[in-house]
Design a protein around this motif. Structure first.
Motif, PDB file in Angstrom:
ATOM      1  N   TYR A 122      29.250  31.117  41.981  1.00 32.24           N
ATOM      2  CA  TYR A 122      29.849  30.650  42.903  1.00 32.24           C
ATOM      3  C   TYR A 122      29.715  30.610  44.195  1.00 32.24           C
ATOM      4  CZ  TYR A 122      31.793  30.827  37.956  1.00 32.24           C
ATOM      5  OH  TYR A 122      31.939  30.544  36.525  1.00 32.24           O
ATOM      6  N   PRO A 123      29.437  29.869  44.876  1.00 35.14           N
ATOM      7  CA  PRO A 123      29.091  30.003  46.513  1.00 35.14           C
ATOM      8  C   PRO A 123      29.722  29.695  46.889  1.00 35.14           C
ATOM      9  CG  PRO A 123      26.986  28.414  45.507  1.00 35.14           C
ATOM     10  CD  PRO A 123      28.020  29.253  44.176  1.00 35.14           C
ATOM     11  N   ASP A 124      30.442  28.526  46.574  1.00 37.04           N
ATOM     12  CA  ASP A 124      31.357  27.855  47.316  1.00 37.04           C
ATOM     13  C   ASP A 124      32.706  28.345  48.044  1.00 37.04           C
ATOM     14  OD1 ASP A 124      30.337  25.938  48.110  1.00 37.04           O
ATOM     15  OD2 ASP A 124      30.580  24.091  46.114  1.00 37.04           O
ATOM     16  N   LEU A 164      37.824  32.418  40.043  1.00 44.13           N
ATOM     17  CA  LEU A 164      36.632  31.451  40.488  1.00 44.13           C
ATOM     18  C   LEU A 164      36.475  30.879  39.507  1.00 44.13           C
ATOM     19  CD1 LEU A 164      34.079  34.571  40.450  1.00 44.13           C
ATOM     20  CD2 LEU A 164      35.657  33.475  42.709  1.00 44.13           C
ATOM     21  N   LYS A 165      36.431  30.622  38.143  1.00 50.47           N
ATOM     22  CA  LYS A 165      35.880  28.716  38.172  1.00 50.47           C
ATOM     23  C   LYS A 165      37.237  27.614  37.842  1.00 50.47           C
ATOM     24  CE  LYS A 165      33.656  30.669  33.638  1.00 50.47           C
ATOM     25  NZ  LYS A 165      33.617  31.221  32.517  1.00 50.47           N
ATOM     26  N   ASN A 166      38.548  28.342  38.124  1.00 50.98           N
ATOM     27  CA  ASN A 166      39.401  27.814  38.449  1.00 50.98           C
ATOM     28  C   ASN A 166      39.402  27.352  39.854  1.00 50.98           C
ATOM     29  OD1 ASN A 166      40.576  28.434  35.839  1.00 50.98           O
ATOM     30  ND2 ASN A 166      42.826  29.895  36.180  1.00 50.98           N
ATOM     31  N   ASP A 177      39.997  31.887  45.393  1.00 55.34           N
ATOM     32  CA  ASP A 177      39.586  32.754  45.858  1.00 55.34           C
ATOM     33  C   ASP A 177      39.984  33.909  45.227  1.00 55.34           C
ATOM     34  OD1 ASP A 177      37.441  31.330  47.592  1.00 55.34           O
ATOM     35  OD2 ASP A 177      39.286  30.698  49.189  1.00 55.34           O
ATOM     36  N   ILE A 178      39.857  34.919  45.684  1.00 55.77           N
ATOM     37  CA  ILE A 178      40.158  35.977  45.452  1.00 55.77           C
ATOM     38  C   ILE A 178      40.164  37.409  46.265  1.00 55.77           C
ATOM     39  CG2 ILE A 178      39.388  38.734  43.787  1.00 55.77           C
ATOM     40  CD1 ILE A 178      38.207  36.215  42.037  1.00 55.77           C
ATOM     41  N   ILE A 179      41.042  38.372  46.453  1.00 58.28           N
ATOM     42  CA  ILE A 179      41.522  39.279  47.238  1.00 58.28           C
ATOM     43  C   ILE A 179      42.232  40.313  46.181  1.00 58.28           C
ATOM     44  CG2 ILE A 179      42.398  40.642  49.397  1.00 58.28           C
ATOM     45  CD1 ILE A 179      42.870  37.954  50.197  1.00 58.28           C
ATOM     46  N   TYR A 180      40.913  41.765  46.067  1.00 62.01           N
ATOM     47  CA  TYR A 180      40.784  42.774  44.914  1.00 62.01           C
ATOM     48  C   TYR A 180      41.385  44.075  46.005  1.00 62.01           C
ATOM     49  CZ  TYR A 180      40.051  46.984  41.866  1.00 62.01           C
ATOM     50  OH  TYR A 180      40.415  47.738  41.282  1.00 62.01           O
ATOM     51  N   LEU A 181      41.970  44.232  46.099  1.00 61.75           N
ATOM     52  CA  LEU A 181      42.257  45.448  46.614  1.00 61.75           C
ATOM     53  C   LEU A 181      42.492  46.983  45.506  1.00 61.75           C
ATOM     54  CD1 LEU A 181      44.138  47.365  49.313  1.00 61.75           C
ATOM     55  CD2 LEU A 181      46.363  46.209  47.637  1.00 61.75           C
ATOM     56  N   ALA A 182      41.411  47.744  46.196  1.00 64.88           N
ATOM     57  CA  ALA A 182      40.636  48.815  45.239  1.00 64.88           C
ATOM     58  C   ALA A 182      41.599  50.235  45.804  1.00 64.88           C
ATOM     59  CB  ALA A 182      38.636  49.456  45.643  1.00 64.88           C
TER      60      ALA A 182
END
Length: 297
Positions: free
Chosen positions: A112-114, A79-81, A84-89
């Motif tokens: 990180y609202p954006d 997120l700092k970079n 966006d993130i997709i986590y497959l659990a």
């Protein structure tokens, strides 16, 4: 800005996927007695099998969910970079990883609202997760939007099918999955359990006497459930590579399957805790989305 894919070590991956795509794998903790190890880091499937051979049902190995700090640090790094993130659990029916990751994602989105974070419940494990992850990675390579990728991965999770041929019925008893007396009788009669995933949980599909008959029963179920054969079929084996090779050839010849996802290392340590040795698993989808890509890798 890009999409970063993350999964956990219950997702058994092939070398082709590791070479071609970039994604993070968070290690699942495994407890052996009073020692906690981390899947893929300081424990091997052989260590799990040896431990059970020496200790039996006493202090049987246990897996637990990915540590919250691992989610926090890995998610926030991306997120700092500006990614966006997709986590497959791992299936929410087997672990609390989905719920924990969702809570942490919610907190981070306030900071990180954006950015975007999607937590996808795989409804499965092992190579089934890898099949879902692979499609997400392929769509990302094609430049598909975040929402489209997440939608496709969620669709696939709803349609994953997994069947397991269990080689050691006594292992299931040691782990508390079946009654010890039932396992003793089953072992004596050479009963082979067939397990499958339903609603994200591992359940008994059938119990068949003899490996040959059990394999035939499982492959019949696979043939009936796999309505579209133009797809990538996943396998996993636990100390049963010869059986896997045999069945891969059989599916190619009898069902016309052309593409397979085969993790070269076989079952990881976390999966071995649950299924034991001498096992074979087959994974596929009973329905495919319009944007499915039947090309591997």
């Amino acid at each position: 800005m890009s999409i970063r894919f993350i999964t956990d070590s219950m997702c058994d991956i092939s070398e082709d996927l590791l070479r071609r795509y970039s994604f993070d794998i968070l290690p699942i903790p495994i407890t052996l007695g009073d020692k906690t190890c981390f899947d893929g880091i300081d424990i091997t499937p052989e260590m799990v099998v040896d431990y059970v051979s020496q200790n039996g049902a006493v202090n049987f190995p246990k897996t637990s969910q990915v540590q919250a700090v691992a989610y926090q640090e890995t998610f926030e790094k991306h997120l700092k970079n500006g990614d966006d993130i997709i986590y497959l659990a791992l299936s929410s029916g087997l672990s609390g990883t989905y719920q924990t990751a969702s809570l942490i994602a919610g907190d981070l989105l306030e900071q990180y609202p954006d950015r975007k974070i999607a937590i996808v419940d795989s409804k499965c494990a092992t190579t089934g997760m890898a099949l879902i992850l692979h499609q997400g990675l392929k769509l990302d390579k094609l430049g598909k939007p975040f929402e489209t990728i997440v939608g496709t991965m969620n669709f696939l999770a709803q349609h994953i099918q997994i069947f397991f041929l269990v080689g050691d019925i006594k292992w299931l008893a040691k782990g508390g999955r079946i009654n010890k007396n039932v396992a003793a009788i089953g072992d004596m009669l050479k009963i082979i359990p067939i397990l499958y995933f339903k609603d994200g949980q591992i359940l008994a599909f059938d119990k068949v006497r003899g490996q040959k008959k059990a394999l035939k029963k499982m492959l019949t179920a696979v043939d009936e459930c796999m309505h579209d054969k133009n797809q990538i079929v996943g396998f996993i084996n636990s100390t049963a590579p010869e059986l896997q090779d045999k069945v891969v050839k059989q599916l190619g010849k009898e069902m016309g399957i052309k593409s397979f996802l085969l993790p070269e290392a076989g079952a990881g340590s976390a999966l071995t805790v649950h299924i034991g040795k001498d096992c074979l698993g087959i994974m596929f989808f009973d329905a495919l989305p319009e944007d499915y890509i039947p090309v591997y890798p």
